[in-house]
Design a protein around this motif. Structure first.
Motif, short mmCIF file in Angstrom:
data_model
loop_
_atom_site.label_atom_id
_atom_site.label_comp_id
_atom_site.label_asym_id
_atom_site.label_seq_id
_atom_site.Cartn_x
_atom_site.Cartn_y
_atom_site.Cartn_z
N LEU A 413 0.83 -1.20 0.00
CA LEU A 413 0.00 0.00 0.00
C LEU A 413 0.87 1.26 0.00
O LEU A 413 2.03 1.23 0.42
CB LEU A 413 -0.93 0.01 1.22
N VAL A 414 0.31 2.38 -0.46
CA VAL A 414 0.99 3.67 -0.43
C VAL A 414 0.70 4.33 0.92
O VAL A 414 -0.47 4.45 1.30
CB VAL A 414 0.50 4.58 -1.58
N PRO A 415 1.73 4.75 1.70
CA PRO A 415 1.51 5.27 3.05
C PRO A 415 0.50 6.41 3.10
O PRO A 415 -0.36 6.44 3.99
CB PRO A 415 2.91 5.74 3.49
N SER A 416 0.59 7.36 2.16
CA SER A 416 -0.32 8.51 2.21
C SER A 416 -1.77 8.08 2.03
O SER A 416 -2.68 8.63 2.66
CB SER A 416 0.07 9.54 1.14
N MET A 417 -2.02 7.10 1.15
CA MET A 417 -3.39 6.62 0.93
C MET A 417 -3.92 5.91 2.16
O MET A 417 -5.11 5.91 2.43
CB MET A 417 -3.42 5.67 -0.27
N LEU A 418 -3.00 5.29 2.92
CA LEU A 418 -3.41 4.52 4.09
C LEU A 418 -3.60 5.40 5.32
O LEU A 418 -4.55 5.21 6.09
CB LEU A 418 -2.34 3.45 4.38
N LEU A 419 -2.71 6.38 5.52
CA LEU A 419 -2.62 7.06 6.80
C LEU A 419 -3.26 8.45 6.83
O LEU A 419 -3.67 8.90 7.90
CB LEU A 419 -1.15 7.18 7.22
N GLU A 427 -2.10 21.12 1.28
CA GLU A 427 -0.83 21.67 0.79
C GLU A 427 0.33 20.75 1.16
O GLU A 427 1.26 20.55 0.38
CB GLU A 427 -0.61 23.06 1.35
N THR A 428 0.27 20.18 2.37
CA THR A 428 1.30 19.23 2.79
C THR A 428 1.27 17.99 1.92
O THR A 428 2.31 17.48 1.49
CB THR A 428 1.11 18.84 4.27
N GLU A 429 0.05 17.48 1.63
CA GLU A 429 -0.08 16.32 0.75
C GLU A 429 0.52 16.61 -0.62
O GLU A 429 1.25 15.77 -1.18
CB GLU A 429 -1.56 15.94 0.60
N SER A 430 0.23 17.78 -1.18
CA SER A 430 0.75 18.15 -2.49
C SER A 430 2.27 18.25 -2.46
O SER A 430 2.96 17.81 -3.39
CB SER A 430 0.13 19.49 -2.92
N TYR A 431 2.80 18.82 -1.38
CA TYR A 431 4.26 18.95 -1.23
C TYR A 431 4.93 17.57 -1.22
O TYR A 431 5.95 17.36 -1.88
CB TYR A 431 4.56 19.71 0.06
N GLU A 438 10.01 14.14 -7.64
CA GLU A 438 11.35 14.67 -7.89
C GLU A 438 12.44 13.70 -7.44
O GLU A 438 13.61 13.87 -7.77
CB GLU A 438 11.52 16.01 -7.18
N GLN A 439 12.06 12.68 -6.63
CA GLN A 439 13.00 11.67 -6.13
C GLN A 439 14.16 12.31 -5.36
O GLN A 439 15.33 11.98 -5.56
CB GLN A 439 13.53 10.80 -7.28
N VAL A 440 13.78 13.23 -4.46
CA VAL A 440 14.80 13.91 -3.64
C VAL A 440 14.41 13.77 -2.17
O VAL A 440 13.27 13.48 -1.83
CB VAL A 440 14.89 15.41 -4.01
N TYR A 441 15.41 14.00 -1.31
CA TYR A 441 15.15 13.96 0.13
C TYR A 441 14.20 15.10 0.51
O TYR A 441 14.26 16.21 -0.04
CB TYR A 441 16.46 14.12 0.91
N PHE A 442 13.31 14.82 1.49
CA PHE A 442 12.47 15.90 2.00
C PHE A 442 12.05 15.58 3.44
O PHE A 442 12.16 14.44 3.91
CB PHE A 442 11.21 16.11 1.12
#
Length: 729
Positions: A413-419, A427-431, A438-442
């Protein structure tokens, strides 16, 4: 000698295949011929004097009796077949001719000439059955069935034949078979037809043109039809195989296309037959092993590589061959050094296919990841390992403690879809989505939801893991529970907001106190100085004394109001709460006003479920409702009887109290910003101090609620209370 006793007629009656008998008007036998013995097994004496209807099948009696009645008005009637009970063989089918001889003085009855037609009917039934089966086979056959005479003209055909050619049946039945054959196939089909008319069955595929001028390929079998040893025509069975041929051609093309695709696959791919012989190897396999296709073709793999007989790969191949189910494995081999190969072994008709990939680098990385996972499993923070698409591959125990989900529940499962849920900041979800793309650290702080539905805050650090070729392999996310931190921040914000509001209220309160205290204190001081100069016995002295008393009383009233307000504010911290029945407390509030409401012809309606109860301070809830009901009565319109509606509804956050009247009302544009402030009054003609609504709002907020008001001059006022812990923001 009479005719009936003569040998000639006696022998005629005995040996006749028909049964001659005479019955009276009611159907009773008067005479029965001797042939009854051979036909039905009875002697004439057994039947004479008995009713013929008693030997008939019950289902046939009504119709036969009706025919006998008709016979009285006619000379002769032939009956339909009916069933007659024989002495030894059960029911027999009889056909009978009834001749009316009632007028004949010598007979005075009906002469019946009966014949046993049981065998005839059975033969007819068998013939009908055969005909039915043939018709069913002809008409319902899924293939096209037709017949031709010896000249080649259609004599009969079924619906399927008509569907294939697209012509109606009446058109085809006037046609010659050659009219529909494609010209290039005509000679061959004619020869086939002539051979069939000469007695030889024929099978052939040829092309026809249908009603839409579309060429179709049909497969036809022609059979000669014999009658008395001679061929009288031809019967055929045909099937439209156009789509089948097209499908076969398509399969051939797809097979060739698949061969080319497999040949171009960059990973090794081979196919083995049931005897473990190579039937296909692609270019990648040849390059890996270092030999050509000709070398492998037809060779047994275990004979070429006998060392494989001791491998897990060999065991898996045997298992696939036995079970017909796909198997997967990874195994280490020596091919130009140690390599780890990942195999997919799957069955197909006639053998098995094997595809494998060199996963040496991935295996080393996997082992490294397993070590990291061991470390991660021991941390108190949540650790999530995801594949390049963002789906969970592994979580540690810290994650399961935080989220409430087990490891098996979240893998794939994808964490954001689950949690994440309704209150998660968009805005946080979009970020987060952007950073994954972008495949970068955040790093981000996000509101998640546990399996139980309880919200909790986490700080997430997400790091992409890439291989030497910069290709994304995994994501690793570290989740730190910051719920308490966020609560503390929220409390600080709320505290600051409360302090700001209290500061504003304090400024207002200080102003109002100083304003309301100044007048009575100044009056008292002035009167005190004046009284010392007046004779105690004079009337003026008493007047000043009375005014001084009034000023002191006003001062006392202001001090009591201040004390009351301060006590309400201070009670918020230690206010006792209990379960309160809402309908009961509303009834208690209305009881003291009962006489006043009755005498004023007031209409009070309640819409409150008697089961509603809530945790609240009973005294405060009573005071709030008492003030609002009192105001409704105090500010009622002099032009109409008071209507007071009190309703309580339950919503997902708590309870909604609505107190509505049709009183004087207020102009909300004028009073909106002053409505709940201290010592504010909006109806000067009505007695009041302007403290009631201030106390109502203070008490509502003290027990954790909100108050809203809507009013219009001459229409009335509606107060709405939102009470319940979930209404507090």
């Amino acid at each position: 000698m009479s005719l009936l006793t003569s040998d000639f007629y006696k022998q005629l009656l005995v040996n006749s295949t028909d049964l001659l008998s005479v019955i009276d008007e009611t159907g009773v036998y008067k005479f029965v011929g001797d042939s009854v013995i051979s036909i039905l097994g009875y002697t004439p004496e057994e039947l004479v004097g008995n009713s013929a209807f008693s030997y008939l099948h019950p289902d046939d009696v009504p119709a036969t009796m009706a025919l006998l009645e008709q016979a009285s008005a006619t000379d002769k009637i032939i009956t339909p077949p009916f069933r007659f009970l024989s002495k030894h063989d059960g029911w027999r089918w009889i056909e009978c001719t009834i001749t009316n001889q009632l007028h004949n003085e010598a007979i005075k009855g009906y002469i019946t000439n009966s014949r046993d037609i049981t065998e005839t009917l059975e033969e007819r039934s068998k013939k009908d059955l055969h005909q039915a089966y043939y018709k069913s086979l002809f008409e319902a056959h899924p293939d096209a069935v037709f017949s031709l005479d010896k000249q080649g003209y259609f004599k009969s055909l079924n619906r399927q034949f008509s569907l294939i050619l697209g012509f109606p049946e009446d058109v085809l039945l006037r046609a010659h078979f050659t009219e529909f054959i494609v010209k290039n196939d005509l000679s061959l089909v004619r020869t086939m037809f002539l051979n069939a008319t000469e007695g030889t069955a024929q099978t052939l595929e040829f092309r026809v043109t249908d009603a839409d001028n579309i060429v179709k390929v049909i497969h036809v079998t022609l059979l000669p039809v014999y009658l008395q040893g001679s061929v009288i025509g031809v019967q055929g069975i045909g099937k439209d195989i156009t789509e089948t041929l097209f499908a076969e051609q398509l399969v051939k093309e797809r097979t060739e296309q698949l061969r080319k695709i497999l040949e171009s696959v960059t990973e090794p791919f081979i196919a083995l037959d049931a005897d473990w012989r190579y039937t296909f190897v692609n270019k990648a396999y040849c390059e890996l092993i270092g030999d050509s296709f000709d070398f492998f073709n037809g060779q047994v793999i275990w004979q070429l590589y006998p060392d494989l007989l001791h491998s897990e790969f060999y065991q898996k191949c045997q298992k696939v061959a036995e079970t017909g189910k796909t198997e997967y494995l990874e195994e280490v081999f020596i091919i130009n050094g140690l390599v780890t190969l990942s195999f997919s072994i799957f069955p197909f008709d006639g053998g098995i296919a094997i595809h494998f990939v060199d996963v040496t680098a991935q295996s080393a990385l996997k082992r490294e990841m397993e070590k990291l996972s061991l470390v991660a499993s021991k941390t108190i923070n949540g650790v999530v390992i995801m594949d390049p698409t963002g789906k969970i591959e592994w979580v540690n125990d810290g994650f399961t403690r935080l989220s409430g989900y087990s490891r098996n529940e979240v893998v794939g499962l994808v964490p954001s879809m689950l949690l994440q849920g309704n209150a998660t900041d968009p805005e946080t979800e979009s970020y987060i989505r952007q950073k994954y793309q972008e495949q970068v650290y955040f790093n981000a702080e996000v509101l998640n939801y546990r399996k139980s539905g309880e919200p909790y805050w986490v700080n997430i650090d997400v790091t992409p893991i890439k291989g030497p070729d910069e290709k994304l392999i995994n994501y690793i996310a570290i989740q730190t529970d910051i719920t308490e931190k966020k609560k503390a921040e929220a409390e600080l914000v709320k505290l600051a907001d409360d302090l700001y509001k209290q500061n504003l209220n304090l400024q207002q309160f200080t102003y109002m106190v100083s304003h309301n205290l100044r007048a009575p204190v100044a009056n008292a001081l002035g009167l005190t100085r004046l009284i010392s100069k007046i004779d105690a016995g004079s009337p003026q002295f008493n007047s000043i004394l009375n005014k001084l008393e009034t000023s002191v009383y006003q001062l006392d009233t202001v001090i009591k109001d201040i004390s009351n307000i301060l006590s309400v504010r201070d009670a918020a911290r230690t206010l006792p709460r209990e379960m309160v029945n809402i309908l009961a407390i509303v009834t208690d509030v209305l009881t003291p006003f009962e006489d006043e409401l009755t005498s004023g012809n007031c209409l009070v309606t309640l819409d409150i479920d008697r089961s509603f109860g809530m945790m609240a301070n009973k005294a405060y809830l009573y005071s709030i409702l008492q003030n609002l009901v009192s105001n409704a009565i105090k500010y009622r319109s002099p032009d109409r009887a008071l209507t007071l509606d009190i309703s309580v509804k339950k919503d997902k956050r708590g309870f909604v109290y609505t107190i509505s009247d049709n009183g004087l009302g207020m102009d909300m544009h004028v009073v909106e910003n002053q409505l709940f402030k201290l010592y504010k009054r909006f109806h000067p003609s009505t007695h009041g101090k302007g403290i009631g609504l201030f106390l109502v709002k203070t008490q509502v907020e003290t027990i954790g609620g909100k108050i809203m008001v809507d009013s219009a001059v001459g229409i009335g006022t509606t107060f709405k209370l939102l009470l319940g812990a979930k209404h507090v923001q």
